[in-house]
Design a protein around this motif. Sequence first.
Motif, PDB file in Angstrom:
ATOM      1  N   ASN A  35      36.210  29.561  38.279  1.00 15.22           N
ATOM      2  CA  ASN A  35      36.063  30.530  39.361  1.00 15.22           C
ATOM      3  C   ASN A  35      34.596  30.940  39.359  1.00 15.22           C
ATOM      4  OD1 ASN A  35      36.256  32.652  41.157  1.00 15.22           O
ATOM      5  ND2 ASN A  35      37.098  34.053  39.638  1.00 15.22           N
ATOM      6  N   CYS A  38      32.905  34.510  39.585  1.00 17.79           N
ATOM      7  CA  CYS A  38      32.961  35.471  38.467  1.00 17.79           C
ATOM      8  C   CYS A  38      32.547  34.835  37.144  1.00 17.79           C
ATOM      9  CB  CYS A  38      34.372  36.044  38.378  1.00 17.79           C
ATOM     10  SG  CYS A  38      34.660  37.268  37.113  1.00 17.79           S
ATOM     11  N   ASP A  40      34.618  32.682  35.478  1.00 12.43           N
ATOM     12  CA  ASP A  40      35.829  32.452  34.677  1.00 12.43           C
ATOM     13  C   ASP A  40      36.116  30.958  34.587  1.00 12.43           C
ATOM     14  OD1 ASP A  40      36.219  35.264  34.879  1.00 12.43           O
ATOM     15  OD2 ASP A  40      37.226  34.952  36.803  1.00 12.43           O
ATOM     16  N   CYS A  63      36.496  37.083  32.632  1.00  6.33           N
ATOM     17  CA  CYS A  63      36.782  38.517  32.704  1.00  6.33           C
ATOM     18  C   CYS A  63      38.204  38.810  32.212  1.00  6.33           C
ATOM     19  CB  CYS A  63      36.600  39.018  34.129  1.00  6.33           C
ATOM     20  SG  CYS A  63      37.823  38.370  35.278  1.00  6.33           S
ATOM     21  N   SER A  66      41.122  37.570  34.576  1.00  7.09           N
ATOM     22  CA  SER A  66      41.438  36.132  34.558  1.00  7.09           C
ATOM     23  C   SER A  66      42.153  35.743  33.264  1.00  7.09           C
ATOM     24  CB  SER A  66      40.164  35.294  34.728  1.00  7.09           C
ATOM     25  OG  SER A  66      39.305  35.423  33.606  1.00  7.09           O
ATOM     26  N   ARG A 124      38.359  40.075  43.276  1.00  5.52           N
ATOM     27  CA  ARG A 124      39.004  39.834  41.985  1.00  5.52           C
ATOM     28  C   ARG A 124      40.271  38.993  42.083  1.00  5.52           C
ATOM     29  NH1 ARG A 124      36.767  42.974  38.223  1.00  5.52           N
ATOM     30  NH2 ARG A 124      37.017  41.077  37.013  1.00  5.52           N
ATOM     31  N   CYS A 127      40.137  35.765  40.366  1.00 15.02           N
ATOM     32  CA  CYS A 127      40.222  35.919  38.901  1.00 15.02           C
ATOM     33  C   CYS A 127      41.697  35.896  38.482  1.00 15.02           C
ATOM     34  CB  CYS A 127      39.614  37.243  38.459  1.00 15.02           C
ATOM     35  SG  CYS A 127      37.889  37.466  38.924  1.00 15.02           S
TER      36      CYS A 127
END
Length: 156
Positions: A35, A38, A40, A63, A66, A124, A127
Amino acid sequence: MDLDSLYQEVILDHYKHPLHKGLSEEKTIQVHHVNPSCGDEITLNLLLEANMVADISWDGVGCSISQASTSIMSDLLIGKSISEAFSILDEFSGLMQSKGGSKGNEEVLEDAVALAGVSKFPARIKCALLGWMAFKDAASQGMSDEASNKQGEENG
Ligand code: ZN
């Protein structure tokens, strides 16, 4: 303790003590999903047996949302049939698209309802969905592999 802080606790607990983390050698297929927005990353090993999700193991960085979501997903889907797993996945995708309007069906989603609040934050949602999309990808690929293996056995 209000519901939001309870949900925070559930997410933090999965983040600190992730379930089924650490890649198992037993797998039908491995996928790697990222991702980039972010940072991830998830590597997921899926073991399918007779249309059942026999095992999910994974490794990842990123994060708390995730990582916690992948932990919750793996624990929820192991032992389910592939069709059950896909309907749970649909339920979770629907929750993520609810823009905060849904609390989620706890009977189906169990700990995953703790992520309901994420649907209010478009940045988000990816995530939260990362691990689930990795599972979907792996299961789709794994099923077509199993089908072609079967064909091979029948032909051989
Ligand atoms: Zn993230």
